[in-house]
Design a protein around this motif. Sequence first.
Motif, PDB file in Angstrom:
ATOM      1  N   ALA A   1      23.332  26.961  38.801  1.00 12.06           N
ATOM      2  CA  ALA A   1      23.206  25.751  39.622  1.00 12.06           C
ATOM      3  C   ALA A   1      23.000  26.116  41.090  1.00 12.06           C
TER       4      ALA A   1
ATOM      5  N   ARG B   1      20.249  25.450  44.505  1.00 15.73           N
ATOM      6  CA  ARG B   1      19.968  24.236  45.272  1.00 15.73           C
ATOM      7  C   ARG B   1      19.208  23.192  44.464  1.00 15.73           C
TER       8      ARG B   1
ATOM      9  N   GLN C   1      21.679  21.882  41.748  1.00 13.17           N
ATOM     10  CA  GLN C   1      22.695  21.044  42.384  1.00 13.17           C
ATOM     11  C   GLN C   1      22.135  19.669  42.730  1.00 13.17           C
ATOM     12  N   THR C   2      20.926  19.652  43.266  1.00 15.19           N
ATOM     13  CA  THR C   2      20.324  18.377  43.672  1.00 15.19           C
ATOM     14  C   THR C   2      20.089  17.463  42.485  1.00 15.19           C
TER      15      THR C   2
ATOM     16  N   ARG D   1      23.378  16.293  40.993  1.00 10.17           N
ATOM     17  CA  ARG D   1      24.057  15.336  41.874  1.00 10.17           C
ATOM     18  C   ARG D   1      23.429  13.945  41.750  1.00 10.17           C
TER      19      ARG D   1
ATOM     20  N   VAL E   1      29.157  24.216  34.090  1.00 11.16           N
ATOM     21  CA  VAL E   1      28.293  24.893  35.050  1.00 11.16           C
ATOM     22  C   VAL E   1      28.626  26.376  35.045  1.00 11.16           C
TER      23      VAL E   1
ATOM     24  N   ASN F   1      27.627  29.835  37.047  1.00  9.71           N
ATOM     25  CA  ASN F   1      26.956  30.545  38.135  1.00  9.71           C
ATOM     26  C   ASN F   1      27.399  32.000  38.123  1.00  9.71           C
TER      27      ASN F   1
ATOM     28  N   ALA G   1      28.951  24.758  43.774  1.00  8.53           N
ATOM     29  CA  ALA G   1      28.017  23.898  43.042  1.00  8.53           C
ATOM     30  C   ALA G   1      28.714  22.648  42.529  1.00  8.53           C
TER      31      ALA G   1
ATOM     32  N   VAL H   1      29.250  20.190  45.348  1.00  9.22           N
ATOM     33  CA  VAL H   1      28.020  19.490  45.729  1.00  9.22           C
ATOM     34  C   VAL H   1      27.663  18.434  44.687  1.00  9.22           C
ATOM     35  N   ILE H   2      27.733  18.811  43.425  1.00 12.62           N
ATOM     36  CA  ILE H   2      27.369  17.888  42.339  1.00 12.62           C
ATOM     37  C   ILE H   2      28.349  16.719  42.276  1.00 12.62           C
TER      38      ILE H   2
ATOM     39  N   PRO I   1      20.853  20.478  49.559  1.00 14.02           N
ATOM     40  CA  PRO I   1      20.908  19.652  48.345  1.00 14.02           C
ATOM     41  C   PRO I   1      21.505  18.265  48.564  1.00 14.02           C
TER      42      PRO I   1
END
Length: 276
Positions: free
Chosen positions: A9, A11, A14-15, A18, A31, A33, A42, A45-46, A125
Motif C-alpha cells: 500500500a 501512495r 493508499q489513495t 482511502r 494490508v 507492506n 498506510a 492514511v486509509i 494521498p
Amino acid sequence: MKTLSIIGAGRVGQTLARVWHQQAVFRIGQVINRSPASTAHALAVIGAGTAASWSDLQPADIWMLSVADDQISQAVAQLVTSAVLRPGDVVFHCSGAKASLLLAPAAQAGALTASVHPVRSFADPVQVAADFAGTICSLEGDAQALILIEAALQAVAAQTVRIEAEHKLVYHAAAVMASNYLVTLMDTVLATYQAAGIPLEMAQAMAAPLARLSLENVFSLGAERALTGPIARGDMALVQQQATALTQALPAAGALYQALIAPTQALAARRTHSEK
C-alpha cells in the motif's frame, strides 16, 4: 460489501483504498507492506484495515497489488503460494506500464485479473483522495474483473477507459512524455535562457506565460492551431541558425532542439493541409 485487501500500500494504493473506504465501496481488509512502520502509516492514511503478514493472510474478494512494477511478479507468486486465493476473486495491479498478464499465476489459480492505472500524480494521498473525482483511470484485463472495478471507480466519480494489454507500454509512454518529459523540456528551456545571460528568476517569469498559454491552446484549439514560431512561418534558415548556436552553447539542449525540428515540421504541414 466486498472485502479489499492490499499488498504494497504505497501512495496509489493508499489513495484508492482511502477513497473506496470513505465512500463505502469496499470494506478494507488486510494490508501488507515491507515494514510495520510503513504498514501503520498506510493504515492511518486509509483510515481502515488491519496489518498482516504473509503467514496470517485471510481470504478477500479483491486483492490490490500496488507494489512497484518490478515487484509485481513476486507479489502475485507469494499471494498464490499463501493459498488464500479463491476461484472468482479479483486480483489487480496498479502499474501504468505493465499489463495484467503479469498476474498469470493468479489467473491459473482461478482468479480474475486486471490492471488499473489512475492518470495523475500521487504526491500526497490524502489530498489526491479528496480531489479524486474526475480522475481518469485506464483499465485492462478480464471482462468480469473490469465490470467490478469500473463500477467501483465510477462510484467515486472517477472516469474509466479500457485499453488493450498489448498497448500498455505505448499508452504509458504517452503519460511519461506528458508529465516527466515535459518537466525535462522546461528545465532545458530555463537552462537555455540562462545560457543567454538571463538570471533564473527572470527566465522562469519569461517561460511561464509562454508555456502555460501554449498548453492551454493545445487543449482548447488543437495542436495544429496552437503551433506558432519560425517553423510554423516556414523560416527554416532561422531554425538552423538557432540549432547551431544552441549546440555550441549547450550541446545537450542543442540536440533536443534538433530532435524536435522534424516533428514540428510535420505538425506545421498538418496545419497547412487543414487550412486548405
